[in-house]
Scaffold this motif. Structure first.
Motif, PDB file in Angstrom:
ATOM      1  N   ALA A  84     -25.371 -13.391  31.385  1.00  0.00           N
ATOM      2  CA  ALA A  84     -26.372 -12.394  30.980  1.00  0.00           C
ATOM      3  C   ALA A  84     -27.502 -13.066  30.212  1.00  0.00           C
ATOM      4  N   LEU A  85     -27.145 -13.955  29.283  1.00  0.00           N
ATOM      5  CA  LEU A  85     -28.167 -14.640  28.480  1.00  0.00           C
ATOM      6  C   LEU A  85     -29.060 -15.505  29.368  1.00  0.00           C
ATOM      7  N   LEU A  86     -28.431 -16.286  30.245  1.00  0.00           N
ATOM      8  CA  LEU A  86     -29.205 -17.208  31.088  1.00  0.00           C
ATOM      9  C   LEU A  86     -30.097 -16.448  32.069  1.00  0.00           C
ATOM     10  N   ILE A  87     -29.516 -15.431  32.701  1.00  0.00           N
ATOM     11  CA  ILE A  87     -30.293 -14.690  33.703  1.00  0.00           C
ATOM     12  C   ILE A  87     -31.419 -13.901  33.039  1.00  0.00           C
ATOM     13  N   GLY A  88     -31.120 -13.282  31.905  1.00  0.00           N
ATOM     14  CA  GLY A  88     -32.168 -12.558  31.181  1.00  0.00           C
ATOM     15  C   GLY A  88     -33.304 -13.489  30.782  1.00  0.00           C
TER      16      GLY A  88
END
Lengths: 350, 271
Positions: A84-88
């Motif tokens: 979630a962090l990387l994609i966001g």
């Protein structure tokens, strides 16, 4: 000076401005620790931190210790939260970069068709094999293929290459969109069609540990590159002839930025499916908060995008037992958010 | 120092904008570029800056071919201050001027303290010290023009090309900019200034080049070029040169087509 109040957040108070900037940069850390504790098996933050410490520093995996907290945090929740962090961060920062080089605050990295291509690749594999690995590889491959096609076609036109590239990108995007619709039309309405539809709305529910390494490498490399050219993005956003006069080679630099951004978007989409709005809303939000200078904007959009998608995904994961797709959620939260941002602060662009 | 030879340029085939323009300017000089709208002034400046490659002809700076230099090296020697500029994002005045430092930055570097000092000096030269944190997009047209001139100064080039730098400025700011130009020219920079104001050419130019339909109509000292005959031919309209009591040309003014004199005939009433 009556407008000052409206811009409190944006420029008028350097010290508050700096504090806000650092707050944004640090925001994902407490959010992630909190999110790692949330779920059906609730874990207090201090235990999360201890498990993370063990995982990152002492590497307890070899110790063979049956620790529920450790396993839930590192094996079940960490991959999804890292994704979630990387994609966001990915979607937000590529949106920022594209808005800068296309000099248009209304585009995101999908303007050249990467997401549409990826959607088609995923739908194709869901229809043919249903194997998650195939879906991922095809999504990544067709995402790149769409942009490559747009780029190759646009090279046939000598004048105004970027304008033509944008136009061809939109065309290639809708072409793949139509192909996806065709696949949905012929897909089994009870089995394959829901799978395709669900994929096209994006979700992190099926993220596994194996998804994270490639995602992390491409995302971090891309973020590092975009951060490295942060000053040049300022200059590029003035337009080609001014960038040239100021000693840049805009064509080559933009191509590099497009290549990195496309790889980042393709790998993000291949893991999560299509998640809209992050690449459009977050750059605006960040510009409102830290101003348009890419030296601050790039780090701020990465961290704000990471925080935003993590928050949305955590809501989706914890509020309902049957998870609603993320693409739906980002729109439902993102649109009102953008409206509020535009109301509160009008100076980030224009 | 800057030599352009036989420049040809056209945006569309068959519609040349520059038709064999040559120019030779000395170091530390101020060259005024005059000519009617569409005569090719802006295009010539863009070619001289190295931004626009001519279809024919060459531009040399101290002997080096401008179009063979790497972009950053070229931009350390020649700067272009555009007449109009429409930024999409609301950068601060300070940031816009700082962008002039780009050719001096090492690969992937961002501006440092040294660059900030230069930017502050440039802002002070055009009287915008108090504007540094204002969003550029909220300034008036004239203030924006001053910011772009400051950016050109911060670029610290050998030659600075100014495209109608005083077009949007009030008389006081026009004078301030041109006096700054004169000061810098005396020290280190050569200027090419495109303008529709022959009077300021009388005051500041070392050399005047008049373009007409993409060709050099006249080139020489202000005394040689700024004559009634030449300017009337250049603009296709009657022009009068006014002289002071020492018979030195002081102003260039238009004439009524019907030959009638000024309406301010001394009494305030028409006779």
């Amino acid at each position: 000076m009556h407008r000052t109040n409206r811009r409190l957040l944006a420029w008028d108070r350097p010290r508050q401005q700096a504090a806000l900037y650092w707050l944004i940069l640090l925001l994902p850390l407490p959010l992630a620790i909190y999110a790692l504790g949330l779920g059906r098996y609730a874990i207090p933050p201090q235990d999360v931190v201890r498990a993370l410490y063990d995982y990152l520093v002492t590497s307890r995996e070899a110790a063979f210790e049956p620790d529920v907290v450790y396993n839930v945090v590192t094996r079940i929740r960490l991959p999804r939260i890292a994704a979630a962090l990387l994609i966001g961060g990915n979607l937000a920062v590529t949106g920022t970069a594209f808005q800068g080089i296309f000099r248009n605050p209304l585009v995101d990295s999908n303007i050249l068709g990467v997401t549409s291509g990826a959607g088609f690749g995923a739908a194709l594999m869901l229809l043919l094999t249903g194997n998650p690995l195939h879906v991922q590889v095809a999504a990544f491959g067709f995402g790149l293929l769409a942009v490559l096609t747009a780029y190759t076609i646009s090279r046939l036109y000598a004048s105004a290459p970027l304008l033509v590239l944008t136009l061809v990108g939109i065309l290639v995007g809708s072409f793949f969109g139509s192909l996806t619709s065709l696949l949905k039309y012929i897909a089994d309405p009870l089995d394959t069609l829901p799978a395709i539809t669900y994929w096209l709305l994006g979700s992190l529910a099926d993220v596994t540990r194996g998804d994270v390494p490639l995602l992390a490498v491409l995302s971090l490399a891309g973020m590092l590159f975009l951060w490295a050219v942060r000053w040049r993005l300022n200059v590029l956003s003035l337009g080609d002839s001014e960038a040239l006069a100021l000693g840049l080679n805009p064509t080559r630099l933009k191509l590099l930025i497009i290549v990195f951004s496309t790889l980042m978007t393709a790998v993000a989409v291949s893991v999560s499916g299509v998640i809209g709005w992050v690449g459009l809303v977050i750059p605006h939000a960040a510009r409102t908060l830290v101003g348009p200078d890419h030296r601050r904007l790039i780090p701020a959009t990465i961290m704000l995008g990471a925080s935003f998608l993590l928050a949305i995904d955590t809501l989706a994961r914890t509020l309902w037992s049957s998870e609603p797709p993320l693409g739906v959620f980002t729109g439902i939260v993102g649109v009102p958010l953008l409206l509020v941002i535009l109301r509160v602060n009008k100076t980030g662009w224009r | 120092m800057l030599q352009a030879e036989n420049l040809h340029y056209g945006y569309q085939p068959g519609q040349p904008v520059l038709r064999g323009v040559s120019l030779d300017m000395a170091a530390n000089s101020i060259v005024y570029l005059l000519g009617h709208n569409g005569s090719g002034k802006t295009t010539l400046l863009e070619v001289l800056s190295g931004v626009r490659q001519p279809q024919q002809g060459s531009v040399r700076l101290n002997g080096a071919d401008l179009f063979r230099l790497p972009a950053a090296q070229r931009a350390r020697r020649v700067g272009l201050v555009p007449q109009t500029h429409a930024p999409v994002f609301a950068y601060t005045v300070h940031d816009v001027v700082m962008m002039g430092r780009t050719p001096h930055l090492r690969l992937l570097a961002t501006p440092d303290r040294h660059d900030r000092v230069i930017v502050d000096e440039a802002l002070a030269l055009v009287g915008l010290e108090d504007f540094r944190h204002r969003p550029y997009t909220e300034l008036s047209g004239g203030e924006q023009q001053l910011v772009l001139i400051a950016r050109g100064i911060a670029q610290q080039t050998d030659v600075l090309l100014l495209d109608e730098p005083t077009a949007h400025l009030d008389p006081r700011n026009q004078q301030m900019v041109l006096e700054t130009v004169a000061q810098l020219a005396a020290v280190r920079v050569a200027f090419v200034i495109s303008s529709h104001n022959p009077t300021s050419a009388l005051l500041y130019a070392d050399q005047v080049v008049v373009l007409k339909a993409g060709q050099v109509l006249a080139s020489g000292t202000p005394g040689e070029v700024l004559t009634e005959e030449m300017l009337s031919r250049s603009y296709d309209m009657p022009v009068e040169v006014l002289y002071n009591e020492r018979q030195v040309a002081r102003a260039v003014v238009p004439r009524r087509v019907n030959g009638s004199d000024s309406k301010a005939n001394g009494t305030g009433f028409s006779a």
